[in-house]
Design an enzyme around this catalytic site. Structure first.
Site, PDB file in Angstrom:
ATOM      1  N   GLU B  60       0.837  -1.204   0.000  1.00 19.40           N
ATOM      2  CA  GLU B  60       0.000   0.000   0.000  1.00 19.40           C
ATOM      3  C   GLU B  60       0.864   1.243   0.000  1.00 19.40           C
ATOM      4  O   GLU B  60       0.558   2.229  -0.664  1.00 19.40           O
ATOM      5  CB  GLU B  60      -0.959  -0.015   1.203  1.00 19.40           C
ATOM      6  N   HIS B 129     -12.028  -6.216   7.398  1.00 16.25           N
ATOM      7  CA  HIS B 129     -12.751  -5.981   6.139  1.00 16.25           C
ATOM      8  C   HIS B 129     -13.999  -5.148   6.408  1.00 16.25           C
ATOM      9  O   HIS B 129     -14.958  -5.195   5.644  1.00 16.25           O
ATOM     10  CB  HIS B 129     -13.141  -7.309   5.473  1.00 16.25           C
TER      11      HIS B 129
END
Lengths: 410, 337
Positions: B60, B129
């Site tokens: 990321e 999530h």
């Protein structure tokens, strides 16, 4: 069942601490001219040993020897010496200005002048550096106006960054010098992205990333190598190994890796080590890596082996963690003296000419300083407006910042 | 006007932007050939080639860091972080770099990037999530933070974000990807094709950043919501019979304070709802602003309904998610206060 012995925790330590005698005898220094110069399209697998050697051009007699010699004309060499001397003088004056309270902070380059000064001369207009706070030579060697640098250091009314940024964190798109951040390592991966963009657009410009030995431990270093390797980005990734990260010796970041350059090998990136105090070697290696990038052959990792002679910053006292005389024992010497001796050996320079040049450069720097100080220093004279504090957060000032500016009464 | 899902609308926004501007590039993990784990970039690589839409290593920080470098060059990267829960490795690049480039270089360098990330819970996503990290970005000067709640806005806001000269954090409530969701997990989900906000214009259009919209006009109380909670708020209003005005903030930073203040001055009551955890959540900023700007119009304390101050659990999904029952109770309490 075998008896397990207790595990032992390992913390690397430098060989010498304050009070000890500096000893670099175990640092292997190959002879000048002894390292091959492969073609730029070499298969990286065939030059893996170069990550463990040191490319050097200038020998003890000040002669340029071996396959990496000969990338610079006499005029360019003289100019290189002038750049390094200018950076050193600039440092001395700014260091003094900090002690006089004209600026809050300064970081000098003592001993590392060759790295950024010589590298800059291997680039072309339009290429972009992503420097750390210790590559002002990239600006000096690009003839960036010294007064502007001083205005930035003084945060005065002409500060090109409007007083928003700490001293030495310069920024100039026009001179290929990306805005320096206080956060270490971040710019290394941004350099790769800039290079990827140049490739995406089918441009011919290349990028150069810069990082110190200590900051190679940041995750950004790893990400930069992954992305550079994956997309074969046209980037030169420079590690300036000056042996010290503030008080921490390079072994803490390097660990069991033989060299910092060797980190590139696992990524399939050609990795070179170069004598960072040898202006000619730095230039030759930079030119090689830049050409590789420009010819779409991909990234190169370069480790400049040098020594941080000065304190880390004006807020640091190195005598608390290393011997005071350690820099004198450094086997690669002083970059300014070595290039000076080379020019003398070539019959292009003399001690008298050198003294004269020193005086001329000091005059130039002092007159730039006088000019900058006319426009204020940190605590005296002209300074950026408080309104400037609210500008530039966004392209357009949003309502909440307008309200805050009104509250601040500016 | 065609109806589409939020996924199709988001894809459409990138398609339109890539078509109009060669400098728009799209990349992230699984974003290229495969078209994204949520199909948001499906077909873009085939249409625009691998140099405009490509797969990235699982990093990321690398994705955001290279995007910043590209923006400094002059591109307009629209990158994806697979789940908002995984943005943290890029946090330094976002906070210290993307948000500050313009300021610290006095405009010498700018950072027109969009970081798209699926956000929010209600999908049994568990701890990594389901998170709603918007408050970690609204606290950062120099960023813009956008949370669409329907396909129409998703497309218009994403095009605006890509065209915006500053870095935008674009949070996509994944619970809304295929249809609106009001928190009634025991009822069948209606697809966007049955909802009027599933109507999305073809081609280029924008929804301006920094502008909220009133989703349900009302006189009794103001609900400030965004993302999935807009539908939960509407359901709570309907089920309690309280004539609440539901404001969909759409952009959290910069915030449309004018619309908020006008509504609360009219209703005299305010309930703030979000999925993210309560303490130091964005609701705290909203409650403070309402209090500062509407104090003499308030008939009751500003209430906040939020996720509990715990990591997002798995089995206890519906005990955690602030559904219509919890929001409804807050509405009733605020009316009675």
């Amino acid at each position: 069942m075998t008896e397990n012995t207790p595990l032992r925790f390992h913390v690397p330590e430098p060989e010498v601490r304050p009070g000890g005698t500096p000893d670099f005898s175990k640092v292997p220094i190959p002879k000048a001219g002894s390292v091959e110069r492969p073609p730029v399209d070499v298969d990286p697998r065939s030059i893996r040993d170069m990550a463990y050697s040191i490319i050097r051009v200038l020998n003890r007699e000040g002669e340029a020897v071996g396959p990496w010699a000969g990338t610079l004309s006499d005029e360019e060499l003289a100019e290189g010496l002038r750049h390094m001397m200018t950076l050193r003088t600039f440092d001395v004056r700014m260091q003094m200005a900090q002690r006089q309270g004209k600026t809050s902070f300064y970081m000098q380059h003592m001993g590392e002048e060759a790295v950024s000064c010589a590298f800059r001369r291997a680039l072309e207009p339009g290429d972009m550096n992503f420097p750390t706070y210790r590559q002002a030579g990239l600006l000096i060697a690009a003839d960036y106006p010294m007064v502007e640098m001083m205005n930035q250091n003084y945060s005065n009314e002409l500060d090109p960054l409007k007083g928003r940024q700490l001293p030495v964190l310069y920024s100039s798109k026009e001179y290929g010098f990306f805005t320096v951040s206080g956060n270490l390592g971040t710019q290394f991966v941004q350099a790769v992205g800039w290079a990827m963009a140049s490739a995406i657009k089918g441009d011919t410009k290349i990028a150069a990333g810069w990082i110190g030995d200590g900051s190679t431990a940041e995750s950004d270093f790893h990400a930069a190598l992954v992305f550079a390797s994956t997309y074969r980005a046209p980037v030169v990734l420079n590690i300036v190994n000056n042996q010290w990260a503030i008080s921490t010796f390079q072994g803490i970041a390097r660990g069991g890796s033989g060299t910092f350059a060797a980190r590139g090998l696992g990524f399939g990136i050609p990795a070179l080590r170069v004598d960072g105090n040898d202006y000619l070697a730095v230039h030759a290696v930079a030119k090689w890596a830049v050409e590789r990038a420009r010819r779409n052959l991909g990234p190169t990792l370069v480790e400049y082996v040098t020594y941080r002679v000065g304190a880390h910053s004006t807020s640091d006292d190195p005598s608390a963690y290393r011997p005071k005389t350690e820099s004198e024992a450094w086997p690669l010497g002083d970059p300014v003296i070595r290039l000076k001796n080379h020019l003398i050996a070539k019959g292009l320079w003399s001690e008298e000419r050198h003294k004269q040049a020193e005086a001329e450069i000091l005059d130039t720097v002092i007159s730039a300083q006088k000019e900058a100080e006319k426009h204020g220093t940190l605590h005296a004279g002209g300074r950026p407006s408080a309104r400037d504090m609210f500008e530039g957060v966004y392209a357009e000032m949003p309502p909440h910042l307008r309200r805050q500016r009104q509250q601040a009464g500016v | 006007m065609p109806r589409m899902t939020m996924i199709e609308a988001i894809r459409g926004a990138m398609d339109v932007s890539m078509e109009r501007d060669d400098n728009v590039v799209v990349f992230g993990e699984d974003v290229g050939y495969f078209g994204g784990v949520f199909r948001c970039t499906q077909g873009l690589q085939q249409k625009y080639g691998t140099s405009r839409c490509f797969d990235a290593p699982i990093s990321e920080l690398g994705i955001v860091g290279t995007a910043i470098g590209m923006a400094a060059y002059g591109l307009r990267p629209c990158v994806e972080v697979q789940f908002a829960d995984y943005v943290y490795p890029a946090y330094d690049q976002i906070v210290s770099e993307a948000a500050r480039l313009r300021y610290r270089s006095n405009g010498g360098f700018t950072c027109p990037i969009v970081i798209r990330m699926p956000t929010g819970g209600g999908i049994f996503g568990g701890q990594t999530h389901s998170q709603s990290p918007e408050a970690l970005f609204t606290h950062v000067s120099g960023l813009k933070v956008v949370v669409p709640s329907n396909p129409h806005d998703a497309k218009g806001l994403l095009i605006s974000s890509i065209e915006d000269p500053d870095p935008v954090i674009f949070l996509e409530p994944k619970r809304l990807y295929n249809g609106p969701f009001d928190g009634h997990h025991d009822r069948p989900v209606t697809p966007w094709s049955k909802h009027e906000l599933g109507e999305v214009p073809e081609g280029h259009f924008t929804v301006p950043l920094g502008k909220a919209v009133v989703r349900r006009p009302g006189a009794a109380l103001t609900i400030l919501a965004y993302g999935t909670m807009v539908y939960v708020a509407e359901a709570a209003a309907a089920e309690t019979g309280i004539d609440a005005e539901v404001i969909d903030l759409r952009t959290l930073l910069p915030l449309d304070l004018e619309t908020i203040v006008a509504s609360v001055k009219k209703t005299g009551r305010c309930v703030v709802v979000h999925e993210a955890t309560l303490t130091s959540g964005f609701g705290a900023e909203l409650a403070a602003l309402v209090q500062e700007n509407c104090f003499f119009h308030l008939e009751a304390p500003v209430a906040r309904v939020a996720g509990w101050d715990t990591p997002y659990p798995h089995a206890q999904e519906w005990d955690y998610f602030p559904g219509p029952a919890r929001v409804g109770r807050a509405l009733l309490e605020t009316m009675e206060a």
